[in-house]
Design a protein around this motif. Structure first.
Motif, PDB file in Angstrom:
ATOM      1  N   LEU A 226       0.826  -1.207   0.000  1.00  0.00           N
ATOM      2  CA  LEU A 226       0.000   0.000   0.000  1.00  0.00           C
ATOM      3  C   LEU A 226       0.862   1.259   0.000  1.00  0.00           C
ATOM      4  O   LEU A 226       0.537   2.247  -0.668  1.00  0.00           O
ATOM      5  N   LYS A 227       1.978   1.233   0.743  1.00  0.00           N
ATOM      6  CA  LYS A 227       2.877   2.401   0.775  1.00  0.00           C
ATOM      7  C   LYS A 227       3.418   2.705  -0.624  1.00  0.00           C
ATOM      8  O   LYS A 227       3.497   3.859  -1.040  1.00  0.00           O
ATOM      9  N   GLU A 228       3.773   1.636  -1.354  1.00  0.00           N
ATOM     10  CA  GLU A 228       4.323   1.829  -2.695  1.00  0.00           C
ATOM     11  C   GLU A 228       3.254   2.378  -3.646  1.00  0.00           C
ATOM     12  O   GLU A 228       3.533   3.261  -4.463  1.00  0.00           O
ATOM     13  N   ALA A 229       2.022   1.852  -3.523  1.00  0.00           N
ATOM     14  CA  ALA A 229       0.926   2.336  -4.374  1.00  0.00           C
ATOM     15  C   ALA A 229       0.640   3.810  -4.102  1.00  0.00           C
ATOM     16  O   ALA A 229       0.409   4.590  -5.035  1.00  0.00           O
ATOM     17  N   VAL A 230       0.660   4.200  -2.828  1.00  0.00           N
ATOM     18  CA  VAL A 230       0.422   5.600  -2.463  1.00  0.00           C
ATOM     19  C   VAL A 230       1.559   6.479  -2.977  1.00  0.00           C
ATOM     20  O   VAL A 230       1.325   7.571  -3.512  1.00  0.00           O
ATOM     21  N   LEU A 231       2.796   6.000  -2.840  1.00  0.00           N
ATOM     22  CA  LEU A 231       3.965   6.759  -3.290  1.00  0.00           C
ATOM     23  C   LEU A 231       3.889   7.036  -4.792  1.00  0.00           C
ATOM     24  O   LEU A 231       4.203   8.139  -5.256  1.00  0.00           O
ATOM     25  N   LEU A 232       3.433   6.035  -5.562  1.00  0.00           N
ATOM     26  CA  LEU A 232       3.326   6.181  -7.012  1.00  0.00           C
ATOM     27  C   LEU A 232       2.180   7.107  -7.430  1.00  0.00           C
ATOM     28  O   LEU A 232       2.174   7.623  -8.540  1.00  0.00           O
ATOM     29  N   SER A 233       1.216   7.302  -6.540  1.00  0.00           N
ATOM     30  CA  SER A 233       0.021   8.098  -6.888  1.00  0.00           C
ATOM     31  C   SER A 233       0.048   9.512  -6.326  1.00  0.00           C
ATOM     32  O   SER A 233      -0.758  10.352  -6.739  1.00  0.00           O
ATOM     33  N   GLU A 234       0.932   9.779  -5.376  1.00  0.00           N
ATOM     34  CA  GLU A 234       0.904  11.053  -4.637  1.00  0.00           C
ATOM     35  C   GLU A 234       1.080  12.277  -5.532  1.00  0.00           C
ATOM     36  O   GLU A 234       0.374  13.273  -5.373  1.00  0.00           O
ATOM     37  N   SER A 235       2.015  12.204  -6.483  1.00  0.00           N
ATOM     38  CA  SER A 235       2.298  13.389  -7.313  1.00  0.00           C
ATOM     39  C   SER A 235       1.075  13.744  -8.164  1.00  0.00           C
ATOM     40  O   SER A 235       0.704  14.929  -8.265  1.00  0.00           O
ATOM     41  N   GLU A 236       0.429  12.747  -8.771  1.00  0.00           N
ATOM     42  CA  GLU A 236      -0.769  13.008  -9.581  1.00  0.00           C
ATOM     43  C   GLU A 236      -1.908  13.522  -8.704  1.00  0.00           C
ATOM     44  O   GLU A 236      -2.672  14.401  -9.114  1.00  0.00           O
ATOM     45  N   ALA A 237      -2.002  12.971  -7.484  1.00  0.00           N
ATOM     46  CA  ALA A 237      -3.052  13.412  -6.556  1.00  0.00           C
ATOM     47  C   ALA A 237      -2.875  14.881  -6.193  1.00  0.00           C
ATOM     48  O   ALA A 237      -3.853  15.638  -6.141  1.00  0.00           O
ATOM     49  N   LEU A 238      -1.634  15.287  -5.970  1.00  0.00           N
ATOM     50  CA  LEU A 238      -1.366  16.691  -5.625  1.00  0.00           C
ATOM     51  C   LEU A 238      -1.763  17.619  -6.762  1.00  0.00           C
ATOM     52  O   LEU A 238      -2.333  18.683  -6.547  1.00  0.00           O
ATOM     53  N   MET A 239      -1.464  17.201  -8.005  1.00  0.00           N
ATOM     54  CA  MET A 239      -1.804  18.029  -9.168  1.00  0.00           C
ATOM     55  C   MET A 239      -3.317  18.161  -9.323  1.00  0.00           C
ATOM     56  O   MET A 239      -3.812  19.162  -9.831  1.00  0.00           O
ATOM     57  N   LYS A 240      -4.067  17.137  -8.880  1.00  0.00           N
ATOM     58  CA  LYS A 240      -5.530  17.156  -8.999  1.00  0.00           C
ATOM     59  C   LYS A 240      -6.207  17.668  -7.726  1.00  0.00           C
ATOM     60  O   LYS A 240      -7.439  17.617  -7.609  1.00  0.00           O
ATOM     61  N   GLY A 241      -5.412  18.126  -6.764  1.00  0.00           N
ATOM     62  CA  GLY A 241      -5.968  18.688  -5.544  1.00  0.00           C
ATOM     63  C   GLY A 241      -6.551  17.655  -4.600  1.00  0.00           C
ATOM     64  O   GLY A 241      -7.484  17.938  -3.855  1.00  0.00           O
ATOM     65  N   CYS A 242      -5.977  16.446  -4.612  1.00  0.00           N
ATOM     66  CA  CYS A 242      -6.460  15.367  -3.729  1.00  0.00           C
ATOM     67  C   CYS A 242      -5.436  15.072  -2.633  1.00  0.00           C
ATOM     68  O   CYS A 242      -4.230  15.217  -2.846  1.00  0.00           O
ATOM     69  N   GLU A 243      -5.932  14.647  -1.512  1.00  0.00           N
ATOM     70  CA  GLU A 243      -5.068  14.195  -0.419  1.00  0.00           C
ATOM     71  C   GLU A 243      -5.270  12.695  -0.229  1.00  0.00           C
ATOM     72  O   GLU A 243      -6.405  12.233  -0.061  1.00  0.00           O
ATOM     73  N   ILE A 244      -4.182  11.939  -0.261  1.00  0.00           N
ATOM     74  CA  ILE A 244      -4.260  10.494  -0.020  1.00  0.00           C
ATOM     75  C   ILE A 244      -3.813  10.222   1.408  1.00  0.00           C
ATOM     76  O   ILE A 244      -2.699  10.566   1.801  1.00  0.00           O
ATOM     77  N   ARG A 245      -4.702   9.619   2.188  1.00  0.00           N
ATOM     78  CA  ARG A 245      -4.400   9.309   3.588  1.00  0.00           C
ATOM     79  C   ARG A 245      -4.343   7.794   3.762  1.00  0.00           C
ATOM     80  O   ARG A 245      -5.328   7.096   3.529  1.00  0.00           O
ATOM     81  N   LEU A 246      -3.177   7.311   4.174  1.00  0.00           N
ATOM     82  CA  LEU A 246      -2.983   5.879   4.395  1.00  0.00           C
ATOM     83  C   LEU A 246      -3.024   5.579   5.890  1.00  0.00           C
ATOM     84  O   LEU A 246      -2.216   6.102   6.655  1.00  0.00           O
ATOM     85  N   LYS A 247      -3.967   4.753   6.280  1.00  0.00           N
ATOM     86  CA  LYS A 247      -4.072   4.339   7.677  1.00  0.00           C
ATOM     87  C   LYS A 247      -3.375   2.994   7.846  1.00  0.00           C
ATOM     88  O   LYS A 247      -3.796   1.996   7.275  1.00  0.00           O
ATOM     89  N   GLU A 248      -2.301   2.989   8.617  1.00  0.00           N
ATOM     90  CA  GLU A 248      -1.528   1.763   8.788  1.00  0.00           C
ATOM     91  C   GLU A 248      -2.151   0.891   9.876  1.00  0.00           C
ATOM     92  O   GLU A 248      -2.530   1.368  10.939  1.00  0.00           O
ATOM     93  N   SER A 249      -2.237  -0.409   9.573  1.00  0.00           N
ATOM     94  CA  SER A 249      -2.827  -1.356  10.526  1.00  0.00           C
ATOM     95  C   SER A 249      -1.779  -1.787  11.554  1.00  0.00           C
ATOM     96  O   SER A 249      -0.588  -1.910  11.246  1.00  0.00           O
ATOM     97  N   ALA A 250      -2.261  -2.016  12.758  1.00  0.00           N
ATOM     98  CA  ALA A 250      -1.352  -2.488  13.820  1.00  0.00           C
ATOM     99  C   ALA A 250      -1.029  -3.961  13.664  1.00  0.00           C
ATOM    100  O   ALA A 250      -0.089  -4.471  14.266  1.00  0.00           O
ATOM    101  N   THR A 251      -1.820  -4.670  12.830  1.00  0.00           N
ATOM    102  CA  THR A 251      -1.635  -6.117  12.632  1.00  0.00           C
ATOM    103  C   THR A 251      -0.788  -6.357  11.393  1.00  0.00           C
ATOM    104  O   THR A 251      -1.174  -5.950  10.292  1.00  0.00           O
ATOM    105  N   PRO A 252       0.378  -7.034  11.518  1.00  0.00           N
ATOM    106  CA  PRO A 252       1.166  -7.371  10.321  1.00  0.00           C
ATOM    107  C   PRO A 252       0.403  -8.377   9.467  1.00  0.00           C
ATOM    108  O   PRO A 252      -0.115  -9.369   9.983  1.00  0.00           O
ATOM    109  N   MET A 253       0.303  -8.119   8.175  1.00  0.00           N
ATOM    110  CA  MET A 253      -0.443  -9.004   7.270  1.00  0.00           C
ATOM    111  C   MET A 253       0.360  -9.257   6.007  1.00  0.00           C
ATOM    112  O   MET A 253       0.900  -8.320   5.411  1.00  0.00           O
ATOM    113  N   ASN A 254       0.418 -10.530   5.592  1.00  0.00           N
ATOM    114  CA  ASN A 254       1.113 -10.915   4.371  1.00  0.00           C
ATOM    115  C   ASN A 254       0.145 -11.604   3.417  1.00  0.00           C
ATOM    116  O   ASN A 254      -0.783 -12.302   3.852  1.00  0.00           O
ATOM    117  N   VAL A 255       0.367 -11.406   2.128  1.00  0.00           N
ATOM    118  CA  VAL A 255      -0.447 -12.062   1.100  1.00  0.00           C
ATOM    119  C   VAL A 255       0.476 -12.648   0.038  1.00  0.00           C
ATOM    120  O   VAL A 255       1.580 -12.144  -0.176  1.00  0.00           O
TER     121      VAL A 255
END
Length: 368
Positions: A226-255
């Protein structure tokens, strides 16, 4: 003589009690069926209604018994939406003589209504209403799979036929580019090449929508994904006037996933959220909330925006190939995303209200 009379009376009482027990038993069964039931007599008066039907109408049972249809429609607790549905049901089943009718309630659930009358009912009218939402979902999923299978056959037959001439055109344009540059028309060559590349991208999406490549799975952390997806989208979001907020879970999860494919799905969802926010207006303060929480053996990745939202009609066609509301959209992004997540034994759910935003929930199996 008296003893015989007493014996006969006793037998009659026992027979009556037995009949009442049987009647109460069957009435109890009818009361607790998962289908709603209403029984009108030959004069159109409601003589029986079970618990499920009263729950569907959202009206207490005791206030309905003895009502005719007109009194039911005038009931103070009956919503305007349900009044319209009852009138439509009356028109379809009584006036047009249709035994079965399908309707959708205000919560988006599907119901199959059946009316039985005639000689077998001795003048009575029996109306039954059954919730068929789950069957409808299965039917829609089967329909979706059929469309994707057909799309696969079409794509296999035309992909090479289109790509080969595009490759040739691209090659000749590159050969002509120096001459166009001398004429001061290099911009034409640039536009032609970019449009050819866009056509190739559409064909690529077209092929992937019907049959994405088999996932090359590796075990990854949901947090890092999720951090990588947000990092890749942040610059475009800023240009479009959007704020991306990532809420990190306290539970480690793997897929266990194909990182490239699932990242494509996440980026597609985030881009859709940005587009929905952009539709509201340039001065609008857009927010995209992303979070992940465990749900049993699955992780639910939630992407929520406060954009324009969608109505129920649009939601029903959201994952259809080529369905799009965007001027330059192909209508393949969500179709591809749906198939990718299904190939990972996951699921995508979406909920939206027109003017109030959209929530996408991507469910993926957790690695123990």
């Amino acid at each position: 003589m008296l003893s015989e009379f007493q014996e006969t009376l006793l037998q009659s009482v026992k027979a009556y009690q037995s009949t009442q027990l049987v009647k109460n038993k069957y009435e109890n069964i009818l009361q607790h069926l998962d289908s709603g039931i209403m029984l009108f007599d030959s004069d159109g008066v409601l003589t029986f209604i079970n618990v499920q039907m009263a729950r569907l109408l959202e009206i207490p049972r005791h206030s309905l018994i003895g009502c005719n249809l007109l009194q039911l429609l005038r009931h103070p607790h009956l919503s305007r939406f349900k009044k319209r549905k009852i009138l439509r049901l009356y028109r379809e089943t009584i006036l047009f003589r249709k035994k079965n009718h399908e309707l959708v309630d205000e919560y988006g659930r599907y119901y199959l209504t059946t009316i039985t009358y005639g000689d077998q009912m001795e003048g009575d009218y029996l109306l039954s209403v059954k919730d068929v939402s789950e069957f409808k979902q299965i039917e829609q999923a089967a329909y979706q799979n059929d469309k994707l299978a057909m799309l696969g056959k079409i794509s296999a037959s035309i992909a090479h036929e289109i790509r080969n001439p595009l490759t040739a055109i691209r090659g000749f344009i590159q050969l002509l580019r120096p001459h166009l540059l001398q004429l001061g028309k290099d911009e034409y060559a640039r536009i032609i090449l970019s449009e050819i590349d866009r056509a190739n991208d559409i064909i690529y999406e077209f092929l992937n929508s019907s049959k994405p490549t088999a996932p090359q799975k590796v075990v990854v952390s949901i947090a890092s994904l999720l951090k990588e997806a947000v990092l890749l989208s942040e610059s475009e979001a800023l240009m479009k006037g959007c704020e991306i907020r990532l809420k990190e879970s306290a539970t480690p999860m793997n897929v266990s996933i194909d990182v490239k494919q699932v990242k494509q799905v996440l980026l597609n969802m985030i881009k859709n959220a940005m587009d929905a926010i952009e539709e509201v207006g340039s001065d609008y303060s857009g927010v995209i909330d992303i979070s992940a929480e465990p749900d049993g053996k699955y992780v639910n990745i939630t992407i929520q925006d406060n954009g324009n939202g969608m109505d129920k009609a649009m939601l029903g066609r959201l994952f259809d190939p080529f369905f799009t509301t965007k001027e330059k959209g192909t209508g393949l992004g969500l179709s591809v995303s749906y198939r990718i997540i299904k190939n990972h034994r996951g699921n995508i759910n979406v909920d939206s209200v027109k003017g109030s935003g959209t929530i996408f929930v991507i469910s993926l199996p957790l690695v123990p």
